[in-house]
Design a protein around this motif. Structure first.
Motif, PDB file in Angstrom:
ATOM      1  N   GLN A 163      41.733  44.454  52.079  1.00 35.66           N
ATOM      2  CA  GLN A 163      41.189  45.775  52.400  1.00 35.66           C
ATOM      3  C   GLN A 163      39.692  45.702  52.652  1.00 35.66           C
ATOM      4  O   GLN A 163      39.169  46.379  53.547  1.00 35.66           O
ATOM      5  N   LYS A 164      38.990  44.902  51.876  1.00 34.73           N
ATOM      6  CA  LYS A 164      37.538  44.758  52.089  1.00 34.73           C
ATOM      7  C   LYS A 164      37.235  44.157  53.462  1.00 34.73           C
ATOM      8  O   LYS A 164      36.344  44.630  54.179  1.00 34.73           O
ATOM      9  N   LEU A 165      37.988  43.127  53.817  1.00 37.71           N
ATOM     10  CA  LEU A 165      37.769  42.524  55.132  1.00 37.71           C
ATOM     11  C   LEU A 165      38.115  43.498  56.246  1.00 37.71           C
ATOM     12  O   LEU A 165      37.451  43.539  57.294  1.00 37.71           O
ATOM     13  N   ARG A 166      39.165  44.313  56.039  1.00 36.92           N
ATOM     14  CA  ARG A 166      39.523  45.307  57.050  1.00 36.92           C
ATOM     15  C   ARG A 166      38.426  46.351  57.213  1.00 36.92           C
ATOM     16  O   ARG A 166      38.085  46.751  58.333  1.00 36.92           O
ATOM     17  N   ILE A 167      37.833  46.797  56.085  1.00 40.77           N
ATOM     18  CA  ILE A 167      36.727  47.764  56.152  1.00 40.77           C
ATOM     19  C   ILE A 167      35.537  47.152  56.866  1.00 40.77           C
ATOM     20  O   ILE A 167      34.886  47.793  57.708  1.00 40.77           O
ATOM     21  N   MET A 168      35.220  45.904  56.562  1.00 38.15           N
ATOM     22  CA  MET A 168      34.104  45.239  57.226  1.00 38.15           C
ATOM     23  C   MET A 168      34.374  45.089  58.724  1.00 38.15           C
ATOM     24  O   MET A 168      33.476  45.278  59.555  1.00 38.15           O
ATOM     25  N   GLN A 169      35.629  44.782  59.082  1.00 35.41           N
ATOM     26  CA  GLN A 169      35.986  44.641  60.493  1.00 35.41           C
ATOM     27  C   GLN A 169      35.820  45.959  61.240  1.00 35.41           C
ATOM     28  O   GLN A 169      35.270  46.006  62.338  1.00 35.41           O
ATOM     29  N   ILE A 170      36.263  47.053  60.617  1.00 33.19           N
ATOM     30  CA  ILE A 170      36.189  48.354  61.287  1.00 33.19           C
ATOM     31  C   ILE A 170      34.749  48.841  61.384  1.00 33.19           C
ATOM     32  O   ILE A 170      34.291  49.272  62.448  1.00 33.19           O
ATOM     33  N   PHE A 218      41.753  33.909  54.642  1.00 33.38           N
ATOM     34  CA  PHE A 218      41.380  34.246  53.269  1.00 33.38           C
ATOM     35  C   PHE A 218      42.584  34.734  52.466  1.00 33.38           C
ATOM     36  O   PHE A 218      42.929  34.188  51.420  1.00 33.38           O
ATOM     37  N   THR A 219      43.196  35.800  52.957  1.00 32.54           N
ATOM     38  CA  THR A 219      44.140  36.553  52.132  1.00 32.54           C
ATOM     39  C   THR A 219      45.456  35.822  51.895  1.00 32.54           C
ATOM     40  O   THR A 219      46.012  35.899  50.797  1.00 32.54           O
ATOM     41  N   GLU A 220      45.994  35.129  52.902  1.00 37.06           N
ATOM     42  CA  GLU A 220      47.299  34.492  52.721  1.00 37.06           C
ATOM     43  C   GLU A 220      47.260  33.421  51.632  1.00 37.06           C
ATOM     44  O   GLU A 220      48.163  33.345  50.796  1.00 37.06           O
ATOM     45  N   ARG A 221      46.197  32.634  51.618  1.00 37.41           N
ATOM     46  CA  ARG A 221      46.121  31.595  50.595  1.00 37.41           C
ATOM     47  C   ARG A 221      45.852  32.186  49.214  1.00 37.41           C
ATOM     48  O   ARG A 221      46.390  31.711  48.203  1.00 37.41           O
ATOM     49  N   LEU A 222      45.028  33.248  49.181  1.00 42.75           N
ATOM     50  CA  LEU A 222      44.792  33.889  47.888  1.00 42.75           C
ATOM     51  C   LEU A 222      46.066  34.570  47.379  1.00 42.75           C
ATOM     52  O   LEU A 222      46.343  34.562  46.175  1.00 42.75           O
ATOM     53  N   GLN A 223      46.839  35.184  48.284  1.00 37.97           N
ATOM     54  CA  GLN A 223      48.102  35.792  47.873  1.00 37.97           C
ATOM     55  C   GLN A 223      49.078  34.728  47.389  1.00 37.97           C
ATOM     56  O   GLN A 223      49.838  34.947  46.439  1.00 37.97           O
ATOM     57  N   GLU A 224      49.079  33.579  48.040  1.00 38.04           N
ATOM     58  CA  GLU A 224      49.941  32.482  47.603  1.00 38.04           C
ATOM     59  C   GLU A 224      49.562  32.019  46.202  1.00 38.04           C
ATOM     60  O   GLU A 224      50.427  31.797  45.347  1.00 38.04           O
ATOM     61  N   LEU A 225      48.246  31.922  45.952  1.00 37.33           N
ATOM     62  CA  LEU A 225      47.779  31.533  44.622  1.00 37.33           C
ATOM     63  C   LEU A 225      48.130  32.598  43.586  1.00 37.33           C
ATOM     64  O   LEU A 225      48.562  32.285  42.471  1.00 37.33           O
ATOM     65  N   GLU A 226      47.974  33.863  43.958  1.00 36.91           N
ATOM     66  CA  GLU A 226      48.316  34.954  43.043  1.00 36.91           C
ATOM     67  C   GLU A 226      49.806  34.944  42.716  1.00 36.91           C
ATOM     68  O   GLU A 226      50.210  35.148  41.565  1.00 36.91           O
ATOM     69  N   ALA A 227      50.648  34.710  43.730  1.00 33.34           N
ATOM     70  CA  ALA A 227      52.092  34.690  43.509  1.00 33.34           C
ATOM     71  C   ALA A 227      52.488  33.565  42.562  1.00 33.34           C
ATOM     72  O   ALA A 227      53.357  33.740  41.696  1.00 33.34           O
ATOM     73  N   VAL A 228      51.849  32.415  42.697  1.00 29.90           N
ATOM     74  CA  VAL A 228      52.162  31.290  41.817  1.00 29.90           C
ATOM     75  C   VAL A 228      51.739  31.602  40.382  1.00 29.90           C
ATOM     76  O   VAL A 228      52.455  31.312  39.417  1.00 29.90           O
ATOM     77  N   LEU A 229      50.587  32.242  40.227  1.00 33.50           N
ATOM     78  CA  LEU A 229      50.120  32.581  38.886  1.00 33.50           C
ATOM     79  C   LEU A 229      51.028  33.606  38.210  1.00 33.50           C
ATOM     80  O   LEU A 229      51.205  33.588  36.994  1.00 33.50           O
ATOM     81  N   CYS A 230      51.613  34.526  39.012  1.00 35.38           N
ATOM     82  CA  CYS A 230      52.490  35.551  38.451  1.00 35.38           C
ATOM     83  C   CYS A 230      53.916  35.057  38.259  1.00 35.38           C
ATOM     84  O   CYS A 230      54.723  35.747  37.617  1.00 35.38           O
TER      85      CYS A 230
END
Length: 604
Positions: A21-28, A311-323
């Protein structure tokens, strides 16, 4: 200070947002909006230029129409002046003729020596001179004045103190109605006298209209006198149609307006815009707009999306593994690529997970020993529970025999004893605490038949065929415990006939056992409390309550199925009770009896 608080609130709000969401706001805010603003300014400049070009085009059309009308009008004014000043014409219309023959002869002579005939042959117009000279005969270019006195144009000319009158009307000319535009002036060049003469010069209306239409202007043109449309290139009307009128709303929509002076009259030229300026601007500058849209919107948007995904896909992958950690092991990320900070973080996590997995593995044997001790304790507790529940059922069966013998005084005791023998014989041949659902259903049938001796017609029952569910295992005497509760607590307190239903079925991914009665039921609060106790039951709770009924059966099911069982209860006072037991099929299959040639099934 206030400014710092606002900044802190903004930062706190941003911290609550996800990175995507932050990157989307910065993009817009930092890319899309500035580019859209820039493109809008460029588009506005182009639109304005197109509007000015369209306005100038309509002004040129108005100038062209003015030139056409004024040039034609100038020729007619010059012709009118030549006729007005022609000496032979003035003498001819002021003479007196003694007879029609005299007028005819002098008219022939006048036509031969006068320049009037030459002037008429070189101009596309109609000239008539009205005179009150004695002896003039109506015909050709000369008419008697009394013929014009009844006409509207003459009355208008007489009513206005003007040297020359420009007059437009829809009137009868040569026995037919037609549009006319005329110059009218008094023929008094030679001085006064008793005679009066008026010159009427009619324009060639078709010639002017044809010139305007043939110009093929890109816009609709109206030439109006007041609200009356004199000329138009829209193809409506004609020389033999009355003049139409233009509404003020239509005039207000004109793209260009010009007023021309015709003697003392004012004519208005309206040029209507026939095209959409915005559409024309877009069509004409379509390549430029496409380039701007591609480089200012699509290309930045695509690049920002790629960076966002990096950015987001790899962070989401890391988050999914942690959960998604296992109970005894941490998942590791497969196939890490890249050399940025996120890749370094993912590799560091894998190293940490590997070390922790080694630590867990080292502790696993000690935990297995503790689990074996717990299993031994649970088996001992199950044996204790089993030793409690057998006398309980035996007591209920013997009590039924006693009550039947006392009340009925009949010799049906042998049948009841036979049913009791069936139950006792099954209890003896079971080798352990677990039976198939099919065997448990048979035991339930025997129990219900036995209870019918006690309740008679007050008890009816219906048992569904377990079909493919019959080979799943249960702790023995669990299902019959709920049936007993339905008979004793449901039927015993109700005078009317009571039904007991036992159903076994598959519902999606669950094995469903249902025991329903139409007996006395219970209050909603008691039903809710008992449901909670069955789902949360444990050894300590059972020891405190001292119960050997439904809670005992619920605990044995939970221990046998590793806690993966759910109890539901629905009851209404005076209507009955429904107990539903849901077991995941995946767990039930592990506990079923092995078929011939089948491997991998847990044998209890």
């Amino acid at each position: 200070m206030r400014k710092n608080r606002k900044v802190s609130r903004l930062v706190a709000w941003l911290n609550r947002l996800k990175l995507k969401q932050k990157l989307r706001i910065m993009q817009i805010c930092c890319v899309i909006l500035p580019l859209l603003l820039t493109d809008s300014v460029v588009a506005a400049v182009i639109m304005h230029a197109e509007q000015q070009e369209s306005l100038q085009e309509m002004r040129n059309i108005a100038d062209s129409v003015e030139y056409t009308i004024m040039s034609y009008s100038a020729q007619l004014v010059n012709l009118m002046q030549d006729i007005y000043k022609n000496r032979e014409v003035n003498e001819f219309i002021s003479s007196t003729y003694v007879s029609p023959l005299d007028y005819y002869n002098r008219h022939l002579n006048f036509a031969k020596v006068s320049l009037f005939t030459l002037l008429m042959s070189n101009n596309d117009c109609s000239v008539v001179i009205y005179t009150d000279a004695e002896g003039v005969v109506n015909g050709g270019n000369f008419q008697r004045l009394e013929k014009a006195e009844r006409e509207k144009w003459y009355q208008t000319f007489k009513g206005q103190d003007k040297e020359i009158l420009l007059y437009a009307d829809f009137a009868k000319v040569n026995w037919e109605n037609r549009r006319t535009i005329s110059f009218i002036r008094r023929m008094d060049y030679m001085g006064g006298g008793d005679q009066e003469a008026v010159l009427r010069l009619d324009w060639d209306y078709s010639d002017i209209l044809r010139a305007i239409i043939n110009a093929k202007y890109g816009s609709t043109v109206y030439v109006c006198e007041g609200d009356r449309i004199l000329f138009s290139n829209e193809g409506k009307g004609g020389i033999y149609m009355p003049f139409e009128t233009m509404s003020a709303a239509t005039a207000a929509k004109a793209g260009a307006h010009k007023t021309i002076r015709m003697l003392d009259n004012s004519w208005d030229i309206y040029v209507m815009s026939q095209r959409n300026v915005a559409y024309e601007a877009v069509r004409k500058n379509m390549p430029l707009f496409c380039v701007l849209i591609f480089f200012n919107i699509f290309l930045p948007f695509a690049l920002m999306n790629l960076i966002n995904r990096s950015f987001t896909e790899r962070l989401q992958e890391l988050e999914a593994v942690l959960c998604r950690t296992k109970r005894d092991e941490l998942y590791q990320l497969p196939g890490i690529s890249g050399c940025d900070e996120i890749s370094l973080l993912m590799r560091s996590y894998n190293e940490m997970a590997g070390r922790m997995n080694n630590l867990i593995q080292n502790e696993y044997k000690n935990r297995l020993k503790r689990q074996e001790q717990d299993i031994a304790r649970q088996r001992a507790e199950l044996l204790a529970l089993h030793s409690q529940i057998n006398p309980h059922f035996l007591f209920n069966a013997l009590e039924s025999i006693r009550m039947h013998s006392v009340i009925k005084m009949e010799y049906e005791t042998a049948d009841m004893v036979e049913r009791l023998a069936v139950m006792q014989r099954q209890n003896v041949i079971w080798g352990n605490d677990y039976v198939t659902i099919e065997d448990e259903i048979n035991f339930v049938k025997a129990y219900l038949e036995l209870q019918k001796y006690r309740f008679g017609d007050r008890l009816c029952y219906e048992i569904s065929d377990p079909s493919e569910c019959g080979q799943y295992r249960l702790p023995r005497l669990t299902l019959v415990t709920f049936v007993e509760n339905a008979c004793v607590h449901g039927t015993e307190k109700k005078e009317a006939a009571c039904w007991v239903f036992v159903r076994v079925s598959q519902d999606g991914d669950n094995l469903v056992l249902e025991v329903e009665d139409t007996g006395q039921g219970m209050p909603e609060e008691a039903c809710r409390r008992l449901t909670g106790e069955m789902n949360e039951v444990n050894i300590e709770m059972l020891k405190e309550s001292g119960s050997v009924g439904m809670l005992n059966a619920a605990l044995r099911l939970k221990l046998f199925l590793d806690g993966q069982v759910e109890f539901e209860m629905d009851s209404e006072t005076g209507a009955g009770t429904l107990v539903t037991i849901r077991i995941p099929l995946q767990v039930a299959r592990r506990k079923r009896c092995p078929q011939a040639g089948e491997e991998g099934v847990e044998i209890c």
